[in-house]
Design a protein around this motif. Structure first.
Motif, short mmCIF file in Angstrom:
data_model
loop_
_atom_site.label_atom_id
_atom_site.label_comp_id
_atom_site.label_asym_id
_atom_site.label_seq_id
_atom_site.Cartn_x
_atom_site.Cartn_y
_atom_site.Cartn_z
N MET A 1 0.76 -1.13 0.03
CA MET A 1 -0.05 -0.04 -0.11
C MET A 1 1.05 1.21 0.17
O MET A 1 1.92 1.45 0.75
N LYS A 2 0.72 2.09 -0.73
CA LYS A 2 1.44 3.39 -0.96
C LYS A 2 0.42 4.63 -1.04
O LYS A 2 -0.64 4.66 -1.72
N PHE A 3 0.51 5.82 -0.38
CA PHE A 3 -0.12 6.97 -0.56
C PHE A 3 0.82 7.94 -0.36
O PHE A 3 1.61 8.13 0.55
N ARG A 4 0.53 9.09 -1.25
CA ARG A 4 1.32 10.35 -1.00
C ARG A 4 0.43 11.54 -1.86
O ARG A 4 -0.04 11.16 -2.75
N GLY A 5 0.55 12.60 -1.18
CA GLY A 5 -0.21 13.75 -1.92
C GLY A 5 0.50 14.83 -1.42
O GLY A 5 1.22 15.07 -0.28
N LYS A 6 0.27 15.92 -2.25
CA LYS A 6 1.02 17.37 -2.03
C LYS A 6 -0.13 18.58 -2.36
O LYS A 6 -0.75 18.49 -3.29
N VAL A 61 -8.97 15.80 -6.38
CA VAL A 61 -8.52 16.80 -7.31
C VAL A 61 -9.05 18.17 -6.90
O VAL A 61 -7.98 19.14 -7.15
N ASN A 62 -9.71 18.54 -5.87
CA ASN A 62 -10.08 19.88 -5.68
C ASN A 62 -9.31 20.39 -4.64
O ASN A 62 -9.22 21.48 -3.90
N PHE A 63 -8.31 19.34 -4.00
CA PHE A 63 -7.32 19.88 -2.90
C PHE A 63 -6.04 19.61 -3.15
O PHE A 63 -5.10 20.31 -2.56
N PHE A 64 -5.63 18.36 -3.87
CA PHE A 64 -4.30 18.13 -4.08
C PHE A 64 -3.71 18.39 -5.41
O PHE A 64 -4.11 18.18 -6.42
N ASP A 65 -2.46 19.07 -5.30
CA ASP A 65 -1.70 19.05 -6.51
C ASP A 65 -1.14 18.06 -7.28
O ASP A 65 -1.15 17.83 -8.36
N GLU A 66 -0.97 17.06 -6.32
CA GLU A 66 -0.24 15.93 -6.64
C GLU A 66 -0.81 14.69 -5.60
O GLU A 66 -1.29 15.03 -4.52
N TYR A 67 -1.16 13.80 -6.22
CA TYR A 67 -2.16 12.63 -5.46
C TYR A 67 -1.81 11.26 -6.06
O TYR A 67 -1.96 11.07 -7.35
N GLN A 68 -1.06 10.46 -5.45
CA GLN A 68 -0.70 9.07 -5.99
C GLN A 68 -1.19 8.06 -4.71
O GLN A 68 -0.83 8.27 -3.55
N MET A 69 -1.77 6.96 -5.14
CA MET A 69 -1.93 5.69 -4.20
C MET A 69 -2.10 4.50 -4.85
O MET A 69 -2.34 4.45 -6.07
N GLU A 70 -1.58 3.54 -4.16
CA GLU A 70 -1.93 2.44 -4.60
C GLU A 70 -2.46 1.41 -3.40
O GLU A 70 -2.02 1.25 -2.31
N VAL A 103 1.52 14.81 2.45
CA VAL A 103 0.99 13.78 3.29
C VAL A 103 1.26 12.52 2.81
O VAL A 103 1.03 12.19 1.46
N LYS A 104 2.00 11.71 3.63
CA LYS A 104 2.40 10.32 3.18
C LYS A 104 1.94 9.31 4.19
O LYS A 104 2.11 9.51 5.51
N LEU A 105 1.73 8.08 3.67
CA LEU A 105 1.72 6.75 4.37
C LEU A 105 2.66 6.34 4.91
O LEU A 105 3.49 5.96 3.75
N ALA A 116 4.51 16.76 6.32
CA ALA A 116 5.70 17.41 6.27
C ALA A 116 5.35 18.65 5.54
O ALA A 116 4.77 18.71 4.42
N ALA A 117 5.65 19.84 6.05
CA ALA A 117 5.33 21.02 5.42
C ALA A 117 6.75 22.04 5.31
O ALA A 117 7.65 21.95 6.32
N ASP A 118 6.81 22.53 4.19
CA ASP A 118 8.03 23.46 3.84
C ASP A 118 7.70 24.93 4.22
O ASP A 118 6.70 25.47 3.48
N LEU A 119 7.96 25.37 5.45
CA LEU A 119 7.62 26.46 5.87
C LEU A 119 8.60 27.68 5.43
O LEU A 119 9.65 27.40 5.09
N PRO A 120 7.83 28.73 5.20
CA PRO A 120 8.91 30.16 4.76
C PRO A 120 9.89 30.37 5.79
O PRO A 120 9.79 30.16 7.06
N SER A 121 10.95 31.13 5.40
CA SER A 121 12.15 31.12 5.98
C SER A 121 12.93 32.55 5.73
O SER A 121 12.59 32.96 4.45
#
Length: 278
Positions: A1-6, A61-70, A103-105, A116-121
């Motif tokens: 099982m795999k899941f990742r979204g961005k 599709v209304n939330f994620f720019d990238e979405y992959q799952m198995e 977001v990743k499983l 995991a979030a990439d925050l401004p610096s």
């Protein structure tokens, strides 16, 4: 099982966070069901035993720019995870200003949804904040418990008044009694009633309108009230928790059995079932 979204779009991230906040206020634990096209938050208590049920559906599709799952297999391409929505909502709340959210499983000390979030610096060094939200993998043999609920054979379907107004009324009634009677008819009328040995209070709503469900409903007597007796805390919890900001809100009543509340948004639909009490 795999899941990742961005998620990159800030508005999408804020909207997804509001949905998770709503779910966290409705239940301490639920099932997150992932499919190639949708995410579902599901609570499936036994209504016959007095429990509530919930079905929240999001088009990925209304939330994620990238979405992959198995999923488990090609034939059963989905993943079911038991999660505490409060933990997920808390993780999202801390990363609202991120440039991108992933977001990743993952498998750590236990299965986790890793946020995991990439925050401004201010410097050239990027700041990445990571939260591991523990989850339990729901066995495939239990998946049948988390399918979309059937539309009940309701007696009355009616649009709800403004939810903020409804919440204010229910908040006041909660101070008078543990139970509340909700009744409505097919002429756009709804009443909320409290009756005790000391007080009798009724709030009337008129001209709410009725959804056009079809011939079966139109043939019923439009003036006859269908009613349910509810634990007022259940209704208050639903009204207090919602942050979906629906474009439409309605409820279906099964006389003396059930109220089926529906919030509709362009990107989200939320169904909530509250059984009657004796």
């Amino acid at each position: 099982m795999k899941f990742r979204g961005k998620i990159i779009d800030v508005a999408c991230l804020n909207h997804f966070t509001r949905v998770c906040n709503t779910i966290s206020r409705l239940t301490k634990s639920c099932v997150l069901r992932l499919t190639p096209d949708h995410l579902f938050f599901i609570l499936s208590e036994k209504v016959a035993n007095g429990g509530v049920s919930m079905w929240c559906e999001l088009a990925q599709v209304n939330f994620f720019d990238e979405y992959q799952m198995e999923g488990v297999t090609l034939d059963d391409n989905e993943i079911c995870l038991e999660v505490a929505p409060e933990n997920l909502a808390r993780a999202l709340k801390t990363v609202q200003n991120s440039k991108a959210l992933k977001v990743k499983l993952t498998k750590k000390h236990c299965p986790c949804l890793t946020v995991a979030a990439d925050l401004p610096s201010l410097s050239s060094v990027s700041r990445v904040v990571t939260h591991d939200v523990p989850v339990d993998i729901v066995p495939r043999k239990l998946w049948h418990e988390f399918k979309e609920p059937h539309m009940p054979d309701f007696d009355v379907s009616i649009y709800l008044p403004p939810l903020k107004t409804l919440k204010n009324v229910v908040d006041r009634m909660k101070n008078l009694s543990q139970f509340l009677v909700l009744e409505a008819n097919m002429s756009g009328e709804m009443n909320l009633k409290i009756e005790t040995d000391l007080v009798s209070v009724t709030t009337h709503f008129k001209d709410l309108g009725n959804p056009p469900w079809g011939d079966d409903v139109s043939q019923r007597d439009r003036e006859v009230m269908a009613q349910v007796r509810l634990d007022v805390r259940r209704l208050q919890q639903f009204l207090t928790g919602q942050q979906v900001h629906p474009t439409k809100a309605l409820c279906n009543l099964v006389h003396h059995r059930l109220v089926h509340l529906i919030l509709l948004h362009e990107d989200v639909s939320l169904q909530y079932f509250i059984p009657t009490v004796a």
